[in-house]
Design an enzyme around this catalytic site. Structure first.
Site, short mmCIF file in Angstrom:
data_model
loop_
_atom_site.label_atom_id
_atom_site.label_comp_id
_atom_site.label_asym_id
_atom_site.label_seq_id
_atom_site.Cartn_x
_atom_site.Cartn_y
_atom_site.Cartn_z
N CYS A 90 9.12 -0.87 -21.75
CA CYS A 90 10.47 -1.44 -21.85
C CYS A 90 11.04 -1.80 -20.48
O CYS A 90 12.18 -2.21 -20.36
CB CYS A 90 11.40 -0.49 -22.59
SG CYS A 90 11.63 1.08 -21.73
N GLU A 132 8.70 7.37 -16.74
CA GLU A 132 9.14 6.55 -15.62
C GLU A 132 9.11 7.31 -14.30
O GLU A 132 9.55 6.81 -13.27
CB GLU A 132 10.52 5.93 -15.88
CG GLU A 132 11.57 6.88 -16.41
CD GLU A 132 12.86 6.15 -16.80
OE1 GLU A 132 12.99 4.94 -16.58
OE2 GLU A 132 13.76 6.83 -17.32
N HIS A 183 19.56 -2.59 -11.51
CA HIS A 183 20.30 -2.71 -12.78
C HIS A 183 21.21 -3.94 -12.76
O HIS A 183 21.47 -4.52 -13.79
CB HIS A 183 21.06 -1.43 -13.08
CG HIS A 183 20.16 -0.35 -13.57
ND1 HIS A 183 19.76 0.70 -12.78
CD2 HIS A 183 19.51 -0.21 -14.75
CE1 HIS A 183 18.93 1.45 -13.47
NE2 HIS A 183 18.75 0.93 -14.66
N ASP A 203 11.44 2.05 -13.05
CA ASP A 203 11.50 3.29 -12.29
C ASP A 203 10.11 3.81 -11.93
O ASP A 203 9.92 4.36 -10.84
CB ASP A 203 12.27 4.36 -13.08
CG ASP A 203 13.76 4.15 -12.92
OD1 ASP A 203 14.20 3.93 -11.77
OD2 ASP A 203 14.48 4.17 -13.92
#
Ligand code: PEP
Ligand code: MG
Length: 574
Positions: free
Chosen positions: A506, A435, A194, A459
């Site tokens: 995404c 994910e 992240h 993920d």
């Protein structure tokens, strides 16, 4: 001496500037030497900061929040007072100021790092958790030293500065959004951590997983950061510098050229229309999304509204943030992901030391464990849906019970709004992120229960290949073209297309122009990515022919040899 360090590039372009060393979390802690005759006053400054925090804690004790049990709050304050008054925090930094002739902030930071390391080794999980309290107390002292008690740290950063850190949390990096600087580089982290994702949204060249940069680079040294190649050159000579200035200029010109296609309709040569949307972390990111021609927000990572603060955002505050995004995107659809807290995005009050945070109470798991918190967010999203097209996206679903529970809680939130006669979109679509491998493998059930799906490849890759996305030691194993990943992606996209449900990607691969064509070949028509990548991917779409790509993709999906897959994907991109 000039030397080069290699890492993982997370955001393209070239930055040239001077190093500013920072420490984990305490962003503005810089290191400077204190003259011998100033050591006494530096130690006195440290003592004053400790006194200020003592007063702060006393004050807090007098104002117990109404929603917190009194005894619990008192125990918390007492613990923080004990930590503050323990000689390891109130005396040892002064010894360091003396022995190292350094500033008080630096001495505090060194001692904090030492204490955190000691606590990390403790087996007892209760005691190990106390390192979060030590960090909080040290941050209070630091803020007092900086003359800003009670405020969040704000870095004093300049445009030609390159931040050099051992590690930065996503919360640290989000602070950078309010400052201008040239680049940042870190020892730890993977390309889909992240931290790297937020770095991309800053749109500045950045490199992670450099392992030793923080140790090898000295304060103020000249650096070149090549975010595309994942390379950092320390103390470059004049020839190298002028070569990179030229490359920097070329990069800039290419970016300018791309702007010409901003308003061009996104369709392939054989007229397949493709949707390119933006991933955002905060409402202000909408500006970049619009500048790069996004036709909507495909992923609003709402958990960033919860970071860098001592309290939680109220329902009204969240509603205002969501409404602002809907209004600013003028008529475009906004996909709001309910908060994905936990793992590397911890929030005060809900942070716990999990033995394996990525597999712990994260995202929907945390929402279901904290239904009150979830309820407020759902109400805020629903209220904002009265102002424009909003879709709700649930992260990290792994089984049917979670879907049912989430749907039930959404229905409850709607009921509570109905009771108060508050308007919202009664037909708001509810989707799930795919994910977790379990969700991918039972995709049919997910498609039956949900209105749309969005594939979170960051993920999905992490959990399928069993590589912690935040761990630089395994960053080299991150491989979106692993046959297992390609197989899963193709299965999910095909299944959604078959039943006519909307499917998007995404995760970070949506913004990787080298993978645009293979995803088009799998039948994907909706991509959501950081705004900085939108035009490069658009360029790729405009020059692609899906009919041809479908055949080439089938061949890749039948291939198991990784080198051969690389060759076939390269051939697609010529
Ligand atoms: C993903 O996992 O691919 C995703 C988009 O979500 P995040 O990166 O926020 O975990
Ligand atoms: Mg995810």
């Amino acid at each position: 001496m000039s030397f080069t360090i290699h890492g993982a590039g997370v955001s393209g372009g070239i930055a040239i500037g001077h190093a500013q060393l920072t420490s984990h979390a305490l962003l503005e802690v810089t290191h400077y030497t204190v003259a011998k005759n100033k050591i006494r006053s530096e130690k006195a400054r440290f003592d004053r900061a400790i006194k200020t925090v003592q007063k702060e804690l006393k004050n807090l004790e007098k104002h117990i929040p109404t929603d917190v049990p009194e005894a619990e709050f008192e125990a918390f304050i007492n613990l923080h007072r004990m930590i503050l008054e323990d000689s390891t925090l109130s005396e040892t930094p002064k010894e360091l100021i003396e022995s190292m002739s350094c500033n008080a902030e630096w001495a505090l930071k060194l001692q904090l790092d030492h204490l955190v390391e000691q606590f990390s080794k403790i087996e007892d999980s209760y005691l190990r958790e106390r390192k979060a309290d030590i960090r909080q107390v040290a941050e209070r002292v630091l803020k007092a030293l900086l003359g800003r008690p009670g405020q969040a740290p704000v870095a004093s950063i300049e445009e030609n500065t390159i931040i050099v850190a051992h590690d930065l949390s996503p919360a640290d990096v989000v602070v950078f959004k309010h400052h201008k600087f040239a680049s940042f580089i870190t020892d730890l982290g993977g390309a889909t951590s992240h931290t790297a994702i937020v770095a991309r949204s800053l749109n500045i060249p950045s490199v992670v997983a450099l392992h030793q940069a923080r140790t090898l680079i000295q304060e103020n040294e000249m650096l070149i950061v090549d975010g595309t190649a994942g390379v950092v050159i320390v103390n470059p000579d004049e020839t190298v510098l002028s070569e990179y200035r030229l490359r920097q200029e070329q990069w800039y010109l290419e970016q300018q050229k791309l702007k010409r296609i901003r308003r061009t309709k996104t369709a392939t040569i054989d007229a397949v229309e493709v949707e390119l949307q933006a991933n955002i972390e905060l409402p202000e990111d909408v500006k970049a999304a619009k500048e790069n021609g996004a036709t909507g927000v495909g992923l609003f990572r709402t958990e960033f509204l919860f970071l860098n603060r001592g309290d939680l955002p109220s329902e009204d505050e969240q509603y205002e943030a969501y409404r602002k995004v809907v209004n600013d995107m003028k008529g475009c659809a906004i996909t709001i992901r309910t908060f994905d807290l936990g793992a590397d995005k911890q929030v005060e009050g809900f942070s716990r030391v999990a033995p394996n945070p990525a597999l712990g109470q994260r995202a929907i798991r945390l929402c279901l464990a904290e239904p009150k918190l979830f309820h407020h967010q759902l109400r805020a999203i629903l209220r904002a849906s009265a102002h424009g097209k909003i879709r709700i996206l649930i992260p990290m679903l792994s089984n049917v019970h979670e879907i049912d529970q989430a749907l039930h809680l959404i229905a409850e939130a709607k009921k509570s709004l109905d009771a108060e006669k508050i308007k919202y979109d009664k037909n708001v679509e509810i989707g799930g992120m795919i994910e977790v491998p379990a969700a991918a493998l039972s995709i049919q059930t997910f498609l039956q229960k949900l209105d749309f799906i969005s594939i979170g490849t960051n993920d999905l890759i992490q959990y399928t290949l069993a590589i912690d996305r935040a761990d630089d030691a395994v960053a080299h194993l991150y491989d979106p073209m692993h046959p297992a990943i390609l197989g899963l992606l193709s299965t999910i996209i095909k299944a959604a297309n078959r039943v006519g449900k909307s499917v998007a990607v995404c995760g970070e691969i949506a913004g990787d122009p080298n993978l645009t064509r293979i995803l088009l070949g799998m039948g994907l028509k909706s991509f959501s990515m950081h705004p900085a990548h939108l035009l490069t991917v658009k360029q790729k779409v405009l020059t692609s022919n899906v009919d041809e790509l479908r055949i080439a993709t089938q061949k890749i999906l039948r291939t198991q040899n990784p080198d051969r897959i690389d060759q076939l994907v390269d051939a697609m991109n010529v």
